[in-house]
Design an enzyme around this catalytic site. Structure first.
Site, PDB file in Angstrom:
ATOM      1  N   HIS A   1      63.391  14.303  19.101  1.00 17.13           N
ATOM      2  CA  HIS A   1      62.142  13.554  18.893  1.00 17.13           C
ATOM      3  C   HIS A   1      61.176  14.498  18.172  1.00 17.13           C
ATOM      4  CE1 HIS A   1      58.296  11.721  20.203  1.00 17.13           C
ATOM      5  NE2 HIS A   1      58.979  10.631  20.505  1.00 17.13           N
TER       6      HIS A   1
ATOM      7  N   GLN B   1      63.739  11.319  28.213  1.00 18.70           N
ATOM      8  CA  GLN B   1      64.601  10.133  28.349  1.00 18.70           C
ATOM      9  C   GLN B   1      65.638  10.269  29.454  1.00 18.70           C
ATOM     10  OE1 GLN B   1      64.064   7.322  27.072  1.00 18.70           O
ATOM     11  NE2 GLN B   1      62.585   7.858  25.481  1.00 18.70           N
TER      12      GLN B   1
ATOM     13  N   LYS C   1      57.147   7.268  31.677  1.00 18.85           N
ATOM     14  CA  LYS C   1      58.513   6.772  31.505  1.00 18.85           C
ATOM     15  C   LYS C   1      59.247   6.755  32.842  1.00 18.85           C
ATOM     16  CE  LYS C   1      58.960   8.798  26.863  1.00 18.85           C
ATOM     17  NZ  LYS C   1      58.812   7.754  25.868  1.00 18.85           N
TER      18      LYS C   1
ATOM     19  N   ASP D   1      63.925  18.863  26.664  1.00 13.05           N
ATOM     20  CA  ASP D   1      63.055  17.690  26.584  1.00 13.05           C
ATOM     21  C   ASP D   1      63.727  16.616  27.439  1.00 13.05           C
ATOM     22  OD1 ASP D   1      62.002  15.238  25.971  1.00 13.05           O
ATOM     23  OD2 ASP D   1      61.999  15.530  23.800  1.00 13.05           O
TER      24      ASP D   1
ATOM     25  N   CYS E   1      60.320   8.030  16.120  1.00 17.01           N
ATOM     26  CA  CYS E   1      59.848   9.431  16.095  1.00 17.01           C
ATOM     27  C   CYS E   1      61.006  10.400  15.971  1.00 17.01           C
ATOM     28  CB  CYS E   1      59.015   9.768  17.323  1.00 17.01           C
ATOM     29  SG  CYS E   1      57.504   8.843  17.406  1.00 17.01           S
TER      30      CYS E   1
END
Ligand code: PMP
Length: 406
Positions: free
Chosen positions: A123, A203, A226, A200, A364
């Site tokens: 991302h 997700q 999220k 990261d 993104c």
């Protein structure tokens, strides 16, 4: 599934009752942000109505209560990701700010000509902060390519290390391809060269049980919004030894020991990295969203989402000219696709008219789009509250849209 009464779970989300264009709404954009159960919204109201006083700043009762709530969330996050200590849990505005924190603070220790390994599926939040480092010195990004099926080219990854490598920055799960990256292998490899790894986890965190000690991750970043939580709150987990060495990120109240014009000293961890008034109301409510996930079980939610992902994939593959991007053996949460030469925006707009909320565009991740030689995709993503009926409605709508455009 045992203890997984979807009707009961869905009843916690009033937003699921709304309509779009007078049609029942099917929300397939939880990878962008997930819906929030009533218990989280209630907690936001409760804190505003009972103890909205600034944290860590007063001896008075309200301030104490607000501080206790914030610190209770820190402990809850620590336990959720199995960090060793609450000193390692830093509240940020989200994943983006968490990565920027590491880039500007740990980044100060990266010298001219040194290298960072990233992947082609990142991302922008895990690319641009590292590029910004290059404003003041030459920092070289080495990029791990993505293979046709959406997995990382691990052979190239292993070949990128040298004595100038200072960090690996990689996503746990790709927000476009859904690929679950082999984090343990990546981290073990990097540690052989004594290179820390920033993950990261935006997700992954609400779809995979994350244990930062088992992974041996050096940094792990994620966003509350999220995770069925409020907006404006995120977390940077960092190993204490690294955070101790790193200079502060921003200056201001809260992050100091003492201040004078001659010499300023900094607060202990984690406060050294938390300048200014945090979103303490959001942080308090974030605890409720973690408790929501624990109550329903991250593993049970993951199994439910996997069923939906597999069902949707099978049904989508029956649609003529369907191309799914990302077919890795281990996937989580998202399906990106295009149908024939149809534009992703057209599909997204028509699906919306049928009540189906999906994401369209480059997500993104423009470098990934460039590698795939496309401008964008349509992306459907799943969360705990989605149903097989949602998938059926989505497939029916896709067939309609495909016929209309085709
Ligand atoms: N990384 C990934 C993989 C993401 O999917 C996102 C959100 N789309 C981010 C980082 C940025 O998260 P936030 O906007 O919450 O900071």
């Amino acid at each position: 599934m045992e203890n997984f009464d979807l009707t009961q779970l869905r009843a916690e989300f009033p937003i699921l009752n709304r309509k779009v264009w007078d049609k029942p709404m099917v929300y397939l954009d939880s990878a962008a942000t997930s819906f929030t159960p009533q218990c989280v919204v209630d907690e936001i109201c409760r804190v505003y109505n009972t103890c909205k006083a600034n944290v860590h700043r007063g001896v008075h009762t309200l301030s104490q209560e607000a501080t206790d709530l914030q610190e209770a969330t820190r402990e809850c996050v620590r336990e959720f990701i199995n960090a060793k200590s609450t000193e390692e849990i830093i509240f940020t505005r989200g994943t983006t700010e968490a990565i920027n924190l590491v880039a500007s603070s740990y980044g100060e220790m990266i010298e001219n000509g040194e290298e960072i390994i990233v992947t082609a599926m990142e991302h922008h939040a895990n690319i641009v902060p590292w590029q910004l480092l290059g404003r003041h010195k030459r920092v070289i990004l080495r990029v791990v390519p993505v293979k046709k099926d959406g997995t990382l080219d691990m052979v190239t990854f292993r070949s990128l290390f040298n004595e100038r490598t200072k960090l690996v920055a990689v996503c746990h799960v790709s927000n476009v391809l859904g690929t679950v990256n082999p984090l343990k292998e990546i981290i073990a490899e990097a540690h052989q060269y004594k290179v820390p790894v920033l993950v990261d986890g935006a997700q992954a965190i609400s779809h995979i049980k994350v244990d930062v000690q088992e992974l041996d991750a050096d940094f792990y970043a994620f966003s509350a919004h999220k995770m069925y939580g409020p907006t404006g709150v995120g977390v940077l987990y960092g190993k204490r030894s690294l955070l101790k060495m790193m200079p502060p990120y921003q200056g201001g109240g809260e992050m100091i020991g003492t201040v004078s014009f001659k010499k300023t000293t900094y607060a202990e961890l984690p406060f050294k990295f938390e300048a200014g008034t945090p979103d303490f109301v959001g942080i308090a409510a974030f605890k409720k969203s973690i408790e929501f996930m624990q109550r329903w079980g991250v593993e049970r939610i993951a199994a439910h989402e996997k069923e939906l992902l597999e069902y949707a994939t099978t049904e989508m593959e029956k649609i003529p000219n369907m191309k799914i991007y990302g077919t890795a053996p281990e996937k989580s949460g998202v399906i990106s696709f295009l149908i024939g030469n149809e534009h992703h925006y057209d599909m997204g707009m028509l699906l919306d008219k049928l009540g189906i909320e999906v994401r369209t565009g480059h997500h993104c991740a423009q470098p990934l789009m460039q590698a795939l030689k496309i401008e964008g995709t349509v992306r459907a993503s799943f969360a705990a509250y989605n149903t097989r009926e949602d998938v059926d409605a989505f497939i029916a709508a896709l067939n309609r849209v495909s016929a209309m455009l085709g």
